[in-house]
Scaffold this motif. Structure first.
Motif, PDB file in Angstrom:
ATOM      1  N   GLY A  22       5.116  -1.135  10.397  1.00 31.84           N
ATOM      2  CA  GLY A  22       4.833  -0.393  11.641  1.00 31.84           C
ATOM      3  C   GLY A  22       3.273   0.334  11.790  1.00 31.84           C
ATOM      4  O   GLY A  22       2.885   0.427  12.690  1.00 31.84           O
ATOM      5  N   VAL A  23       3.063   1.041  10.538  1.00 32.56           N
ATOM      6  CA  VAL A  23       1.831   1.567  10.258  1.00 32.56           C
ATOM      7  C   VAL A  23       1.083   1.179   9.163  1.00 32.56           C
ATOM      8  O   VAL A  23       2.052   0.608   8.042  1.00 32.56           O
ATOM      9  N   PRO A  24      -0.118   1.199   8.852  1.00 29.05           N
ATOM     10  CA  PRO A  24      -0.591   0.771   7.543  1.00 29.05           C
ATOM     11  C   PRO A  24      -0.169   1.565   6.251  1.00 29.05           C
ATOM     12  O   PRO A  24      -0.066   2.731   6.472  1.00 29.05           O
ATOM     13  N   PRO A  25       0.568   0.930   5.353  1.00 28.22           N
ATOM     14  CA  PRO A  25       1.247   1.669   4.116  1.00 28.22           C
ATOM     15  C   PRO A  25       0.171   1.766   3.067  1.00 28.22           C
ATOM     16  O   PRO A  25      -0.964   1.480   3.084  1.00 28.22           O
ATOM     17  N   ILE A  26       0.672   2.643   2.090  1.00 28.83           N
ATOM     18  CA  ILE A  26      -0.104   2.910   0.904  1.00 28.83           C
ATOM     19  C   ILE A  26       0.602   1.665  -0.147  1.00 28.83           C
ATOM     20  O   ILE A  26       1.618   1.623  -0.331  1.00 28.83           O
ATOM     21  N   LEU A  27      -0.424   0.810  -0.431  1.00 25.10           N
ATOM     22  CA  LEU A  27       0.263  -0.340  -1.124  1.00 25.10           C
ATOM     23  C   LEU A  27       0.233  -0.014  -2.731  1.00 25.10           C
ATOM     24  O   LEU A  27      -0.615   0.630  -3.196  1.00 25.10           O
ATOM     25  N   ILE A  28       1.306  -0.384  -3.431  1.00 20.48           N
ATOM     26  CA  ILE A  28       1.645   0.055  -4.846  1.00 20.48           C
ATOM     27  C   ILE A  28       1.790  -1.151  -5.635  1.00 20.48           C
ATOM     28  O   ILE A  28       3.174  -1.811  -5.356  1.00 20.48           O
ATOM     29  N   GLY A  29       0.999  -2.086  -6.074  1.00 21.05           N
ATOM     30  CA  GLY A  29       1.044  -3.174  -6.822  1.00 21.05           C
ATOM     31  C   GLY A  29       1.217  -3.171  -8.118  1.00 21.05           C
ATOM     32  O   GLY A  29       0.433  -2.709  -8.800  1.00 21.05           O
ATOM     33  N   PHE A  30       2.244  -3.823  -8.879  1.00 23.36           N
ATOM     34  CA  PHE A  30       2.136  -4.032 -10.208  1.00 23.36           C
ATOM     35  C   PHE A  30       1.976  -5.352 -10.774  1.00 23.36           C
ATOM     36  O   PHE A  30       2.220  -6.600  -9.943  1.00 23.36           O
ATOM     37  N   SER A  31       0.882  -5.653 -11.761  1.00 26.87           N
ATOM     38  CA  SER A  31       0.611  -6.978 -12.254  1.00 26.87           C
ATOM     39  C   SER A  31       0.227  -7.882 -11.360  1.00 26.87           C
ATOM     40  O   SER A  31      -0.730  -7.552 -10.520  1.00 26.87           O
ATOM     41  N   MET A  32       1.035  -9.040 -10.862  1.00 22.64           N
ATOM     42  CA  MET A  32       0.426  -9.966 -10.149  1.00 22.64           C
ATOM     43  C   MET A  32       0.574  -9.205  -8.530  1.00 22.64           C
ATOM     44  O   MET A  32      -0.397  -9.650  -7.700  1.00 22.64           O
ATOM     45  N   GLY A  33       1.221  -8.399  -8.383  1.00 22.35           N
ATOM     46  CA  GLY A  33       1.393  -7.726  -6.994  1.00 22.35           C
ATOM     47  C   GLY A  33       0.135  -6.751  -6.839  1.00 22.35           C
ATOM     48  O   GLY A  33      -0.353  -6.551  -5.734  1.00 22.35           O
ATOM     49  N   GLY A  34      -0.518  -6.271  -8.031  1.00 21.73           N
ATOM     50  CA  GLY A  34      -1.747  -5.745  -8.089  1.00 21.73           C
ATOM     51  C   GLY A  34      -2.830  -6.721  -7.491  1.00 21.73           C
ATOM     52  O   GLY A  34      -3.438  -6.201  -6.681  1.00 21.73           O
ATOM     53  N   ILE A  35      -3.077  -7.738  -8.115  1.00 22.45           N
ATOM     54  CA  ILE A  35      -4.059  -8.475  -7.605  1.00 22.45           C
ATOM     55  C   ILE A  35      -3.923  -8.960  -6.352  1.00 22.45           C
ATOM     56  O   ILE A  35      -4.710  -9.397  -5.480  1.00 22.45           O
ATOM     57  N   LEU A  36      -2.643  -9.194  -5.831  1.00 25.56           N
ATOM     58  CA  LEU A  36      -2.139  -9.720  -4.391  1.00 25.56           C
ATOM     59  C   LEU A  36      -2.770  -8.524  -3.453  1.00 25.56           C
ATOM     60  O   LEU A  36      -3.200  -8.803  -2.676  1.00 25.56           O
ATOM     61  N   SER A  37      -2.442  -7.168  -4.035  1.00 26.25           N
ATOM     62  CA  SER A  37      -2.798  -6.159  -3.144  1.00 26.25           C
ATOM     63  C   SER A  37      -4.114  -5.951  -2.755  1.00 26.25           C
ATOM     64  O   SER A  37      -4.699  -5.719  -1.744  1.00 26.25           O
ATOM     65  N   GLN A  38      -5.056  -6.389  -3.920  1.00 24.56           N
ATOM     66  CA  GLN A  38      -6.497  -6.148  -3.816  1.00 24.56           C
ATOM     67  C   GLN A  38      -7.072  -7.357  -2.940  1.00 24.56           C
ATOM     68  O   GLN A  38      -7.955  -6.881  -2.158  1.00 24.56           O
ATOM     69  N   LYS A  39      -6.361  -8.338  -3.026  1.00 25.70           N
ATOM     70  CA  LYS A  39      -6.986  -9.634  -2.009  1.00 25.70           C
ATOM     71  C   LYS A  39      -6.580  -9.280  -0.643  1.00 25.70           C
ATOM     72  O   LYS A  39      -7.458  -9.311   0.230  1.00 25.70           O
ATOM     73  N   LEU A  40      -5.396  -8.662  -0.417  1.00 26.60           N
ATOM     74  CA  LEU A  40      -4.892  -8.256   1.030  1.00 26.60           C
ATOM     75  C   LEU A  40      -5.896  -7.224   1.331  1.00 26.60           C
ATOM     76  O   LEU A  40      -6.276  -7.057   2.743  1.00 26.60           O
TER      77      LEU A  40
END
Length: 273
Positions: free
Chosen positions: A104-122
């Motif tokens: 609903g609103v922009p969240p704070i992304l907390i990404g681990f490992s692959m989730g971290g590089i995905l979060s950076q790209k997004l």
């Protein structure tokens, strides 16, 4: 074996979109009126795992009044099983966009490992309120500054089997911690994995840090000077705060005996946002 998923607080479970992405939503406890405008936290798991990997973390953030969205990428954990030979890194980015819309609103992304590089790209193209990387896969730009001494020379198959994890313990994980992971670890898409791995043929994902303007935090599992340098260079690249956790393991920062050091680091950073 202690299964930490069985100890999670009451929460909402939903399936999102055409690919039935499994999403767990936890409401923060006793959320003060003054903090109701806080963005939610969106937890993005790594390769071979799922929302279960955050089971030790979630209760601590809930207790501090944070609403937590804990997602699963397509074909992971309880998301609908799809043909993993066809899933790409880009597909996972689309999954994250669907879940962010659900927030609903922009969240704070907390990404681990692959989730971290995905979060950076997004974060290059999607508005988010903050970015926390926990032992993230490094970007092409970081690799160019601190390359790995040995590169993978193997050509992945059409999919990658789950890590075996035959060891009984690690420097920061007990036998129970490892058995918990062994119970849930599953296969991973070779196409998605090959996009960010560093090998003779592949050189990782490029991150345009000039397009990322949100506050950032980098938390790194460190077992040597090169690990620490990669963490620091990642933080410099993203203009982020940095915390290196010496003598911890990649998975131990989430499910090991010292996981609270990472939680406390993130919590302190959130309070200063």
């Amino acid at each position: 074996m202690r299964d930490f998923t069985k100890e999670l607080p009451d929460h909402t479970e939903k399936y999102i979109g055409d690919n039935d992405l499994f999403l767990e939503i936890f409401e923060g406890d006793n959320l003060p009126k003054a903090t109701k405008q806080r963005p939610p936290l969106l937890f993005v798991h790594g390769a071979f795992t799922g929302s279960w990997m955050w089971s030790k973390y979630i209760p601590h953030f809930i207790s501090e009044g944070w609403n937590c969205y804990v997602m699963n990428l397509r074909s992971h954990y309880k998301s609908r099983l799809l043909d993993m030979t066809k899933i790409t890194f880009k597909d996972y980015l689309e999954d994250m966009k669907e879940i962010i819309a659900e927030c609903g609103v922009p969240p704070i992304l907390i990404g681990f490992s692959m989730g971290g590089i995905l979060s950076q790209k997004l974060a290059e193209t999607v508005e988010i309120a903050g970015l926390v990387l926990i032992d993230s896969v490094i970007s092409k730009e970081v690799f160019e500054v601190v390359p790995y001494k040995e590169l993978d020379q193997m050509t992945p198959g059409i999919l990658l089997p789950a890590p075996v994890r035959e060891e009984l313990s690690s420097i920061d994980e007990t036998a129970d911690d490892i058995e918990f992971q062994r119970k849930y670890l599953s296969m991973e898409s070779s196409k998605a994995f090959s996009a960010f791995v560093f090998s003779i043929e592949a050189k990782g994902i490029s991150i345009d840090s000039s397009s990322i303007s949100c506050p950032c935090l980098v938390v790194k599992a460190v077992n040597g000077d090169d690990d620490d340098r990669r963490g620091r260079v990642t933080a410099e690249h993203l203009r982020a705060e940095y915390k290196g956790l010496w003598n911890t393991t990649h998975t131990g920062v989430l499910v090991g005996q010292r996981y609270m050091e990472a939680v406390d680091t993130i919590m302190d950073w959130l309070k200063r946002l």
